[in-house]
Design a protein around this motif. Structure first.
Motif, PDB file in Angstrom:
ATOM      1  N   MET A 112       0.783  -1.079  -0.017  1.00 46.90           N
ATOM      2  CA  MET A 112       0.109  -0.092   0.051  1.00 46.90           C
ATOM      3  C   MET A 112       0.839   1.308   0.020  1.00 46.90           C
ATOM      4  O   MET A 112       1.960   1.376   0.920  1.00 46.90           O
ATOM      5  CB  MET A 112      -0.827  -0.153   1.212  1.00 46.90           C
ATOM      6  N   SER A 113       0.524   2.273  -0.976  1.00 48.56           N
ATOM      7  CA  SER A 113       1.673   3.240  -1.224  1.00 48.56           C
ATOM      8  C   SER A 113       1.159   4.411  -0.024  1.00 48.56           C
ATOM      9  O   SER A 113       0.191   4.423   0.673  1.00 48.56           O
ATOM     10  CB  SER A 113       1.260   3.986  -2.332  1.00 48.56           C
ATOM     11  N   ASP A 114       2.238   5.002   0.470  1.00 45.74           N
ATOM     12  CA  ASP A 114       1.926   6.356   1.588  1.00 45.74           C
ATOM     13  C   ASP A 114       0.710   6.997   1.425  1.00 45.74           C
ATOM     14  O   ASP A 114      -0.064   7.217   2.358  1.00 45.74           O
ATOM     15  CB  ASP A 114       3.170   6.965   1.484  1.00 45.74           C
ATOM     16  N   ASN A 115       0.489   7.559  -0.074  1.00 46.22           N
ATOM     17  CA  ASN A 115      -0.771   8.431  -0.260  1.00 46.22           C
ATOM     18  C   ASN A 115      -1.739   7.698   0.048  1.00 46.22           C
ATOM     19  O   ASN A 115      -2.702   8.246   0.647  1.00 46.22           O
ATOM     20  CB  ASN A 115      -0.527   8.788  -1.708  1.00 46.22           C
ATOM     21  N   ILE A 116      -1.974   6.243  -0.266  1.00 48.80           N
ATOM     22  CA  ILE A 116      -3.344   5.300  -0.165  1.00 48.80           C
ATOM     23  C   ILE A 116      -3.342   5.241   1.519  1.00 48.80           C
ATOM     24  O   ILE A 116      -4.696   5.509   1.916  1.00 48.80           O
ATOM     25  CB  ILE A 116      -3.150   4.195  -0.720  1.00 48.80           C
ATOM     26  N   LYS A 117      -2.211   5.243   2.344  1.00 49.24           N
ATOM     27  CA  LYS A 117      -2.514   5.041   3.639  1.00 49.24           C
ATOM     28  C   LYS A 117      -2.827   6.192   4.368  1.00 49.24           C
ATOM     29  O   LYS A 117      -3.688   6.280   5.258  1.00 49.24           O
ATOM     30  CB  LYS A 117      -0.924   4.645   4.119  1.00 49.24           C
ATOM     31  N   LYS A 118      -2.549   7.193   3.632  1.00 50.92           N
ATOM     32  CA  LYS A 118      -2.818   8.680   4.313  1.00 50.92           C
ATOM     33  C   LYS A 118      -4.537   8.716   4.126  1.00 50.92           C
ATOM     34  O   LYS A 118      -5.109   9.371   4.972  1.00 50.92           O
ATOM     35  CB  LYS A 118      -2.148   9.813   3.636  1.00 50.92           C
ATOM     36  N   GLN A 119      -4.758   8.337   2.857  1.00 52.32           N
ATOM     37  CA  GLN A 119      -6.354   8.724   2.565  1.00 52.32           C
ATOM     38  C   GLN A 119      -7.175   7.880   3.528  1.00 52.32           C
ATOM     39  O   GLN A 119      -8.035   8.237   3.796  1.00 52.32           O
ATOM     40  CB  GLN A 119      -6.630   8.503   1.164  1.00 52.32           C
ATOM     41  N   GLU A 120      -6.611   6.738   3.713  1.00 56.16           N
ATOM     42  CA  GLU A 120      -7.243   5.784   4.767  1.00 56.16           C
ATOM     43  C   GLU A 120      -7.369   6.224   5.970  1.00 56.16           C
ATOM     44  O   GLU A 120      -8.433   6.494   6.712  1.00 56.16           O
ATOM     45  CB  GLU A 120      -6.575   4.268   4.944  1.00 56.16           C
ATOM     46  N   MET A 121      -5.961   6.938   6.489  1.00 59.72           N
ATOM     47  CA  MET A 121      -5.993   7.368   7.994  1.00 59.72           C
ATOM     48  C   MET A 121      -7.241   8.807   8.154  1.00 59.72           C
ATOM     49  O   MET A 121      -7.828   9.005   8.830  1.00 59.72           O
ATOM     50  CB  MET A 121      -4.711   7.991   8.085  1.00 59.72           C
ATOM     51  N   ASN A 171       5.067   4.526   7.838  1.00 67.24           N
ATOM     52  CA  ASN A 171       5.710   3.523   7.544  1.00 67.24           C
ATOM     53  C   ASN A 171       4.867   2.172   7.628  1.00 67.24           C
ATOM     54  O   ASN A 171       4.945   1.259   6.685  1.00 67.24           O
ATOM     55  CB  ASN A 171       6.753   3.193   8.785  1.00 67.24           C
ATOM     56  N   GLU A 172       3.637   2.207   8.573  1.00 63.45           N
ATOM     57  CA  GLU A 172       3.005   1.300   8.627  1.00 63.45           C
ATOM     58  C   GLU A 172       1.352   1.885   9.147  1.00 63.45           C
ATOM     59  O   GLU A 172       1.367   2.676   9.830  1.00 63.45           O
ATOM     60  CB  GLU A 172       3.251   0.251   9.847  1.00 63.45           C
ATOM     61  N   LEU A 173       0.357   1.311   8.607  1.00 59.52           N
ATOM     62  CA  LEU A 173      -1.038   1.738   8.946  1.00 59.52           C
ATOM     63  C   LEU A 173      -1.749   0.459   8.664  1.00 59.52           C
ATOM     64  O   LEU A 173      -2.267  -0.020   7.770  1.00 59.52           O
ATOM     65  CB  LEU A 173      -1.509   2.844   8.238  1.00 59.52           C
ATOM     66  N   LYS A 174      -2.429   0.027   9.986  1.00 52.24           N
ATOM     67  CA  LYS A 174      -3.505  -1.032   9.613  1.00 52.24           C
ATOM     68  C   LYS A 174      -4.692  -0.511  10.870  1.00 52.24           C
ATOM     69  O   LYS A 174      -4.480  -0.239  11.889  1.00 52.24           O
ATOM     70  CB  LYS A 174      -3.206  -2.348  10.524  1.00 52.24           C
ATOM     71  N   ILE A 175      -5.934  -0.374  10.372  1.00 52.40           N
ATOM     72  CA  ILE A 175      -6.996   0.056  11.028  1.00 52.40           C
ATOM     73  C   ILE A 175      -8.152  -1.147  11.051  1.00 52.40           C
ATOM     74  O   ILE A 175      -8.413  -1.498   9.868  1.00 52.40           O
ATOM     75  CB  ILE A 175      -7.406   1.405  10.418  1.00 52.40           C
ATOM     76  N   ILE A 176      -8.354  -1.698  12.230  1.00 49.33           N
ATOM     77  CA  ILE A 176      -9.444  -2.683  12.197  1.00 49.33           C
ATOM     78  C   ILE A 176     -10.903  -2.207  12.705  1.00 49.33           C
ATOM     79  O   ILE A 176     -10.709  -1.780  14.096  1.00 49.33           O
ATOM     80  CB  ILE A 176      -9.084  -3.872  13.159  1.00 49.33           C
ATOM     81  N   ASP A 177     -11.886  -2.114  12.104  1.00 51.84           N
ATOM     82  CA  ASP A 177     -13.123  -1.842  12.393  1.00 51.84           C
ATOM     83  C   ASP A 177     -13.800  -2.872  13.351  1.00 51.84           C
ATOM     84  O   ASP A 177     -14.273  -3.757  12.804  1.00 51.84           O
ATOM     85  CB  ASP A 177     -13.906  -1.165  11.232  1.00 51.84           C
ATOM     86  N   LEU A 178     -13.813  -2.671  14.562  1.00 46.73           N
ATOM     87  CA  LEU A 178     -14.652  -3.448  15.490  1.00 46.73           C
ATOM     88  C   LEU A 178     -15.848  -2.818  16.159  1.00 46.73           C
ATOM     89  O   LEU A 178     -16.133  -3.044  17.255  1.00 46.73           O
ATOM     90  CB  LEU A 178     -13.661  -4.285  16.712  1.00 46.73           C
ATOM     91  N   MET A 179     -16.130  -1.623  15.791  1.00 46.42           N
ATOM     92  CA  MET A 179     -17.210  -0.633  16.014  1.00 46.42           C
ATOM     93  C   MET A 179     -18.559  -1.458  16.150  1.00 46.42           C
ATOM     94  O   MET A 179     -18.874  -2.347  15.013  1.00 46.42           O
ATOM     95  CB  MET A 179     -17.289   0.253  15.427  1.00 46.42           C
ATOM     96  N   PRO A 180     -19.412  -1.131  17.076  1.00 47.07           N
ATOM     97  CA  PRO A 180     -19.329  -0.141  18.347  1.00 47.07           C
ATOM     98  C   PRO A 180     -18.445  -0.272  19.199  1.00 47.07           C
ATOM     99  O   PRO A 180     -18.463   0.601  20.217  1.00 47.07           O
ATOM    100  CB  PRO A 180     -20.837   0.126  18.542  1.00 47.07           C
ATOM    101  N   GLU A 181     -17.881  -1.463  19.548  1.00 46.60           N
ATOM    102  CA  GLU A 181     -17.294  -1.682  20.782  1.00 46.60           C
ATOM    103  C   GLU A 181     -15.805  -1.200  20.711  1.00 46.60           C
ATOM    104  O   GLU A 181     -15.399  -0.656  21.645  1.00 46.60           O
ATOM    105  CB  GLU A 181     -17.119  -3.313  20.986  1.00 46.60           C
TER     106      GLU A 181
END
Length: 322
Positions: free
Chosen positions: A1-10, A34-44
């Motif tokens: 994943m490119s830096d730009n795509i990671k930023k858009q996700e953030m 350098n690294e970005l992972k976001i895991i959606d476990l909402m609403p908890e």
């Protein structure tokens, strides 16, 4: 994943959490992800794993997170063994501050600093207080200060070996899409278990509301202590630096860091002693003298009290692990 795509996700997740990027986006563009992972476990829960480096020093004011009606942010900062993929000019080593855990209510605004060329590595769990209370069960009463949303609390805790191990595992493990949510939920709950196990050992103080000035003062005192762990601090200097009376300073310092100023100072010394033994391969006497101990027997007893074995045995055990 490119830096730009990671930023858009953030940016997407920052907006979804209810934190406006109107004033912060230009500064955040100075981050290398350098690294970005976001895991959606909402609403908890929501879990974020990231490693960032700022091209220039800056800070932003983080607005309250509104996606959770009541919740806290638990950030496990400066992971020990997470690899870096970042090329730094002149082969400069990316520095890190000591690994720690920071707990902040979601309704509180906070300043987030990004020093130039410092590798900030963290696993952050944003969790609903109701979900957290049900996870802890009947023992949640012992941590009532965390569930009182009327108080502005800010808590920092040292990262225990168990927390460091799980945090590192989360940061470096590559998970396929199959059962990935289950994995991150399981590991997040494991982190929360070890964290609350640590919190249960903190000094018992009555928690009170903290103003921005009081919080900054307490951190100024902490930074002063951490800047010279090879010699004892003068309490009078710390009181003057804080702008508080000594009783209030002691109380608020213990509330934030879980230890009094002197136990905190000794803990920092022992953490540095372990690092010097493990990474610099200094002898026990060299470490003791470097940290300002004239009595090596006292140094050995203090080290054993913190780590459960003498410096020599601790070094041998750690060498055998590697």
């Amino acid at each position: 994943m490119s830096d730009n795509i990671k930023k858009q996700e953030m940016y997407y997740w920052v907006e979804r959490l209810g934190v406006s990027l109107t004033t912060s986006k230009p500064e955040l563009d100075m981050l290398y992800l350098n690294e970005l992972k976001i895991i959606d476990l909402m609403p908890e829960m929501l879990v974020m794993v990231r490693s960032v480096v700022a091209k220039e020093t800056f800070s932003i004011r983080r607005k309250p997170i509104t996606a959770f009606e009541n919740g806290i942010s638990i950030s496990f900062q400066n992971i020990i063994n997470s690899p870096s993929k970042i090329a730094v000019k002149n082969k400069q080593v990316l520095e890190q501050t000591q690994p720690h855990v920071r707990i902040i209510p979601l309704h509180v605004e906070s300043d987030v600093s990004f020093p130039k060329d410092i590798n900030i590595q963290q696993v952050t769990i944003i969790v609903s207080l109701d979900y957290l209370k049900s996870f802890i069960g009947k023992d949640h009463i012992k941590f009532d200060y965390l569930f009182n949303n009327e108080k502005t609390l800010w808590i920092e805790e040292f990262m225990s070996p168990e927390i460091a191990e799980v945090t590192n595992e989360i940061s470096i493990t590559k998970i396929s899409n199959t059962l990935s949510d289950a994995y991150y939920r399981l590991k997040s709950l494991e982190l929360l278990f070890y964290l609350f196990k640590n919190l249960s050992r903190r000094a018992n103080v009555a928690h009170q509301h903290l103003s921005k000035y009081e919080l900054e003062s307490v951190y100024n005192v902490r930074d002063k202590i951490a800047a010279s762990i090879d010699k004892p601090f003068l309490q009078e200097e710390l009181v003057k630096l804080s702008g508080m009376n000594v009783i209030k300073l002691r109380k608020l310092f213990t509330q934030v860091f879980g230890k009094g100023m002197y136990p905190y100072y000794q803990h920092l010394r022992m953490q540095e002693a372990a690092r010097l033994l493990r990474e610099e391969h200094l002898s026990v006497s060299e470490v003791g003298y470097q940290l300002g101990f004239s009595n090596l027997s006292y140094f050995g007893r203090l080290f054993e009290r913190h780590f459960g074995s003498t410096p020599k045995k601790w070094t041998q055990n750690n060498m055998n692990k590697h």
